[in-house]
Design a protein around this motif. Structure first.
Motif, PDB file in Angstrom:
ATOM      1  N   ASN A 141       0.805  -1.236   0.040  1.00  0.00           N
ATOM      2  CA  ASN A 141       0.062  -0.044   0.060  1.00  0.00           C
ATOM      3  C   ASN A 141       1.006   1.086   0.072  1.00  0.00           C
ATOM      4  OD1 ASN A 141      -3.198  -0.793   0.490  1.00  0.00           O
ATOM      5  ND2 ASN A 141      -1.723  -2.221   1.640  1.00  0.00           N
ATOM      6  N   GLY A 142       1.845   1.288   0.813  1.00  0.00           N
ATOM      7  CA  GLY A 142       2.637   2.531   0.927  1.00  0.00           C
ATOM      8  C   GLY A 142       3.388   3.082  -0.142  1.00  0.00           C
ATOM      9  N   ARG A 143       3.951   1.904  -1.313  1.00  0.00           N
ATOM     10  CA  ARG A 143       4.814   2.103  -2.301  1.00  0.00           C
ATOM     11  C   ARG A 143       3.814   2.649  -3.461  1.00  0.00           C
ATOM     12  NH1 ARG A 143       7.838  -3.328  -1.439  1.00  0.00           N
ATOM     13  NH2 ARG A 143       6.297  -3.487   0.245  1.00  0.00           N
ATOM     14  N   ALA A 144       2.558   2.127  -3.391  1.00  0.00           N
ATOM     15  CA  ALA A 144       1.650   2.597  -4.331  1.00  0.00           C
ATOM     16  C   ALA A 144       1.074   3.825  -4.030  1.00  0.00           C
ATOM     17  CB  ALA A 144       0.438   1.530  -4.803  1.00  0.00           C
ATOM     18  N   GLU A 166      12.696   8.428   7.187  1.00  0.00           N
ATOM     19  CA  GLU A 166      13.041   7.182   7.551  1.00  0.00           C
ATOM     20  C   GLU A 166      11.530   6.366   7.980  1.00  0.00           C
ATOM     21  OE1 GLU A 166      15.980   5.836   8.076  1.00  0.00           O
ATOM     22  OE2 GLU A 166      16.794   7.911   7.306  1.00  0.00           O
ATOM     23  N   LYS A 167      11.747   4.847   8.041  1.00  0.00           N
ATOM     24  CA  LYS A 167      10.655   4.185   8.042  1.00  0.00           C
ATOM     25  C   LYS A 167       9.917   4.427   9.319  1.00  0.00           C
ATOM     26  CE  LYS A 167       9.275  -0.771   7.920  1.00  0.00           C
ATOM     27  NZ  LYS A 167       9.526  -2.018   7.603  1.00  0.00           N
ATOM     28  N   GLU A 168      10.602   4.587  10.446  1.00  0.00           N
ATOM     29  CA  GLU A 168       9.871   4.901  11.583  1.00  0.00           C
ATOM     30  C   GLU A 168       9.240   6.086  11.524  1.00  0.00           C
ATOM     31  OE1 GLU A 168       8.423   4.177  15.375  1.00  0.00           O
ATOM     32  OE2 GLU A 168       9.794   2.703  14.097  1.00  0.00           O
ATOM     33  N   GLU A 169       9.606   7.013  10.960  1.00  0.00           N
ATOM     34  CA  GLU A 169       8.684   8.287  11.054  1.00  0.00           C
ATOM     35  C   GLU A 169       7.761   8.183  10.367  1.00  0.00           C
ATOM     36  OE1 GLU A 169      10.148  13.246   9.699  1.00  0.00           O
ATOM     37  OE2 GLU A 169      11.489  11.526   9.308  1.00  0.00           O
ATOM     38  N   TRP A 170       7.589   7.502   9.331  1.00  0.00           N
ATOM     39  CA  TRP A 170       6.115   7.167   8.394  1.00  0.00           C
ATOM     40  C   TRP A 170       5.227   6.711   9.346  1.00  0.00           C
ATOM     41  CZ3 TRP A 170       4.306   8.845   4.202  1.00  0.00           C
ATOM     42  CH2 TRP A 170       5.211   9.326   3.248  1.00  0.00           C
ATOM     43  N   ILE A 171       5.952   5.582  10.216  1.00  0.00           N
ATOM     44  CA  ILE A 171       5.034   4.843  11.026  1.00  0.00           C
ATOM     45  C   ILE A 171       4.466   5.641  12.147  1.00  0.00           C
ATOM     46  CG2 ILE A 171       4.993   2.761  12.837  1.00  0.00           C
ATOM     47  CD1 ILE A 171       7.203   1.376  11.131  1.00  0.00           C
ATOM     48  N   VAL A 172       5.293   6.388  12.677  1.00  0.00           N
ATOM     49  CA  VAL A 172       4.984   7.346  13.764  1.00  0.00           C
ATOM     50  C   VAL A 172       3.629   8.237  13.145  1.00  0.00           C
ATOM     51  CG1 VAL A 172       5.514   9.345  15.080  1.00  0.00           C
ATOM     52  CG2 VAL A 172       6.758   7.007  15.029  1.00  0.00           C
ATOM     53  N   ALA A 173       4.079   8.886  11.797  1.00  0.00           N
ATOM     54  CA  ALA A 173       3.062   9.932  11.471  1.00  0.00           C
ATOM     55  C   ALA A 173       1.727   9.246  11.024  1.00  0.00           C
ATOM     56  CB  ALA A 173       3.854  10.336   9.981  1.00  0.00           C
ATOM     57  N   MET A 185       2.398  13.902  10.247  1.00  0.00           N
ATOM     58  CA  MET A 185       2.485  13.825   8.823  1.00  0.00           C
ATOM     59  C   MET A 185       2.463  14.936   8.248  1.00  0.00           C
ATOM     60  SD  MET A 185       1.763  11.483   6.527  1.00  0.00           S
ATOM     61  CE  MET A 185       1.034  10.086   7.341  1.00  0.00           C
ATOM     62  N   GLU A 186       2.213  16.318   8.462  1.00  0.00           N
ATOM     63  CA  GLU A 186       2.514  17.618   7.853  1.00  0.00           C
ATOM     64  C   GLU A 186       4.145  17.539   7.902  1.00  0.00           C
ATOM     65  OE1 GLU A 186       0.172  20.273  10.017  1.00  0.00           O
ATOM     66  OE2 GLU A 186      -1.710  19.618   9.100  1.00  0.00           O
ATOM     67  N   GLN A 187       4.682  17.430   9.070  1.00  0.00           N
ATOM     68  CA  GLN A 187       5.963  17.290   8.978  1.00  0.00           C
ATOM     69  C   GLN A 187       6.819  16.433   7.923  1.00  0.00           C
ATOM     70  OE1 GLN A 187       7.276  16.666  13.231  1.00  0.00           O
ATOM     71  NE2 GLN A 187       5.881  18.038  13.948  1.00  0.00           N
ATOM     72  N   VAL A 188       6.296  15.443   7.656  1.00  0.00           N
ATOM     73  CA  VAL A 188       6.861  14.676   6.809  1.00  0.00           C
ATOM     74  C   VAL A 188       6.523  15.415   5.331  1.00  0.00           C
ATOM     75  CG1 VAL A 188       6.191  12.465   5.362  1.00  0.00           C
ATOM     76  CG2 VAL A 188       6.348  12.392   7.924  1.00  0.00           C
ATOM     77  N   PHE A 189       5.639  15.738   5.253  1.00  0.00           N
ATOM     78  CA  PHE A 189       5.586  16.434   3.811  1.00  0.00           C
ATOM     79  C   PHE A 189       6.093  17.828   3.683  1.00  0.00           C
ATOM     80  CE2 PHE A 189       1.943  13.378   3.271  1.00  0.00           C
ATOM     81  CZ  PHE A 189       2.378  12.989   1.871  1.00  0.00           C
ATOM     82  N   GLU A 190       6.542  18.415   4.752  1.00  0.00           N
ATOM     83  CA  GLU A 190       7.170  19.708   4.860  1.00  0.00           C
ATOM     84  C   GLU A 190       8.523  19.281   4.511  1.00  0.00           C
ATOM     85  OE1 GLU A 190       9.131  23.197   5.337  1.00  0.00           O
ATOM     86  OE2 GLU A 190       6.725  22.830   5.795  1.00  0.00           O
ATOM     87  N   ILE A 205       7.673  14.288 -16.448  1.00  0.00           N
ATOM     88  CA  ILE A 205       8.431  14.237 -15.172  1.00  0.00           C
ATOM     89  C   ILE A 205       8.445  12.743 -14.885  1.00  0.00           C
ATOM     90  CG2 ILE A 205       8.260  14.887 -12.867  1.00  0.00           C
ATOM     91  CD1 ILE A 205       6.498  16.996 -13.439  1.00  0.00           C
ATOM     92  N   PRO A 206       9.703  12.211 -14.240  1.00  0.00           N
ATOM     93  CA  PRO A 206       9.843  10.860 -14.167  1.00  0.00           C
ATOM     94  C   PRO A 206       9.341  10.592 -12.709  1.00  0.00           C
ATOM     95  CG  PRO A 206      11.918  11.857 -13.960  1.00  0.00           C
ATOM     96  CD  PRO A 206      11.051  12.931 -14.465  1.00  0.00           C
ATOM     97  N   THR A 207       8.668   9.386 -12.575  1.00  0.00           N
ATOM     98  CA  THR A 207       8.407   8.923 -11.257  1.00  0.00           C
ATOM     99  C   THR A 207       9.550   8.495 -10.417  1.00  0.00           C
ATOM    100  OG1 THR A 207       6.164   8.213 -11.884  1.00  0.00           O
ATOM    101  CG2 THR A 207       6.810   7.198 -10.138  1.00  0.00           C
ATOM    102  N   GLN A 208       9.622   8.767  -9.108  1.00  0.00           N
ATOM    103  CA  GLN A 208      10.665   8.519  -8.246  1.00  0.00           C
ATOM    104  C   GLN A 208      10.288   7.129  -7.881  1.00  0.00           C
ATOM    105  OE1 GLN A 208      11.969  11.316  -5.229  1.00  0.00           O
ATOM    106  NE2 GLN A 208      11.027  12.898  -6.266  1.00  0.00           N
ATOM    107  N   ASN A 209      11.484   6.412  -7.275  1.00  0.00           N
ATOM    108  CA  ASN A 209      11.185   5.033  -6.575  1.00  0.00           C
ATOM    109  C   ASN A 209      10.735   5.455  -5.344  1.00  0.00           C
ATOM    110  OD1 ASN A 209      12.150   3.680  -8.895  1.00  0.00           O
ATOM    111  ND2 ASN A 209      14.422   3.570  -8.168  1.00  0.00           N
ATOM    112  N   GLY A 210       9.533   4.889  -4.995  1.00  0.00           N
ATOM    113  CA  GLY A 210       8.981   5.211  -3.588  1.00  0.00           C
ATOM    114  C   GLY A 210       9.888   4.093  -2.676  1.00  0.00           C
ATOM    115  N   LYS A 211       9.990   4.902  -1.461  1.00  0.00           N
ATOM    116  CA  LYS A 211      10.927   4.273  -0.471  1.00  0.00           C
ATOM    117  C   LYS A 211      10.004   3.755   0.554  1.00  0.00           C
ATOM    118  CE  LYS A 211      14.433   5.255   2.925  1.00  0.00           C
ATOM    119  NZ  LYS A 211      15.289   6.246   3.670  1.00  0.00           N
ATOM    120  N   GLN A 212      10.152   2.374   0.967  1.00  0.00           N
ATOM    121  CA  GLN A 212       9.172   1.777   1.803  1.00  0.00           C
ATOM    122  C   GLN A 212       9.657   2.095   3.250  1.00  0.00           C
ATOM    123  OE1 GLN A 212       6.783  -0.206   1.608  1.00  0.00           O
ATOM    124  NE2 GLN A 212       6.567  -0.433   3.588  1.00  0.00           N
TER     125      GLN A 212
END
Length: 212
Positions: A141-144, A166-173, A185-190, A205-212
Motif C-alpha cells: 500500500n505504501g509504495r503504491a 525514515e521508515k519509523e518516521e512514516w510509522i509514527v506519522a 504527517m504534515e512534518q513528513v510532507f514539509e 516528469i519521471p516517477t521516483q522510486n517510492g521508499k518503503q
C-alpha cells in the motif's frame, strides 16, 4: 497464526505460514521482502506520470505495475480485514465507497492546483492519511500510495522526494494521523515537498522510486 497485519491464516498466505503466496515461490519473509523491494523499485521506473483525474482504479493500476511480477493479485482490492497494532483499516466491503469520497474531495479541491506550498502540505497530509486508512491492498500500500501522491504533488507544480524520511518516521506519522493528529504527517510532507516546478518542466516528469 496471525501475521504482521493481524489477519491470521488466509488465502493470501502459504498454508501454516505468514508468508504471502508469490510467483517466485519464496517461502521466507526476509527473502520475500527483499524481492518486493527490488522488483517494485525496478517497476517504479515504468510508472508514467499522468495528470488528473485520479481515482481508486488509477491507484490499482500503479499497484499492478509495481507488483505484477511477484503477486497474482497485484492491483486487486484485498478481500480480508487488516490491522496493525491498534490501527484497524477499512473493511473490504467499504473500501471503494470510502476511497471514492476521498478522491471526490480532492477533485473538489481541483487536485490541489494553485495552492501555495504551505497549503499543499496540509492538504496532502490530510488526503494521504485518509487513503492510508482505506489500505486497499493486501501488501504494498505504501509504495503504491506514494507514487499516487508524487503525481498529485507534481501536478500541483511542486517537486517531491521521499528519500529523507525514515521508515519509523512514516510509522509514527501514520499512527498519529489515524488518531486525528496530523502534525507529524504534515512534518513528513514539509520535508518531502520541494520547490515549485517551472511550468515547462511539467510535461515529462519521471516517477521516483517510492521508499518503503
Amino acid at each position: 497464526m496471525p501475521d504482521k497485519y493481524g489477519v491470521g491464516e488466509d488465502a493470501y498466505c502459504y498454508a501454516g505460514s505468514t508468508v504471502l503466496r508469490n510467483k517466485l515461490d519464496i517461502r521466507d519473509e526476509p527473502t520475500l521482502s527483499e524481492a518486493e523491494q527490488q522488483l517494485s523499485a525496478i517497476a517504479a521506473d515504468n510508472v508514467e506520470f499522468n495528470p488528473p483525474p485520479y481515482n481508486l482504479v488509477y491507484l490499482q493500476n500503479i499497484h499492478r505495475l509495481l507488483f505484477s511480477d511477484l503477486y497474482e493479485w497485484a492491483g486487486e482490492l484485498r478481500t480480508v480485514g487488516m490491522a496493525k497494532q491498534d490501527t484497524r483499516f477499512c473493511q473490504p466491503q467499504f473500501m471503494e465507497k470510502e476511497a471514492g469520497k476521498i478522491f471526490k474531495s480532492m477533485a473538489t479541491a481541483r487536485w490541489f492546483e494553485g495552492m501555495s506550498r504551505a497549503e499543499l502540505i496540509i492538504a496532502v497530509a490530510d488526503a494521504y492519511s485518509d487513503i492510508n486508512v482505506v489500505h486497499p491492498f493486501r501488501e504494498g500500500n505504501g509504495r503504491a500510495q506514494r507514487i499516487l501522491f508524487e503525481h498529485l504533488i507534481m501536478n500541483a507544480g511542486f517537486e517531491i522526494s521521499w528519500w529523507g524520511i525514515e521508515k519509523e518516521e512514516w510509522i509514527v506519522a501514520n499512527i498519529a494521523a489515524y488518531n486525528c493528529t496530523l502534525g507529524p504527517m504534515e512534518q513528513v510532507f514539509e520535508k518531502c515537498i520541494g520547490d515549485e516546478i517551472p511550468p515547462h518542466q511539467l510535461i515529462s516528469i519521471p516517477t521516483q522510486n517510492g521508499k518503503q
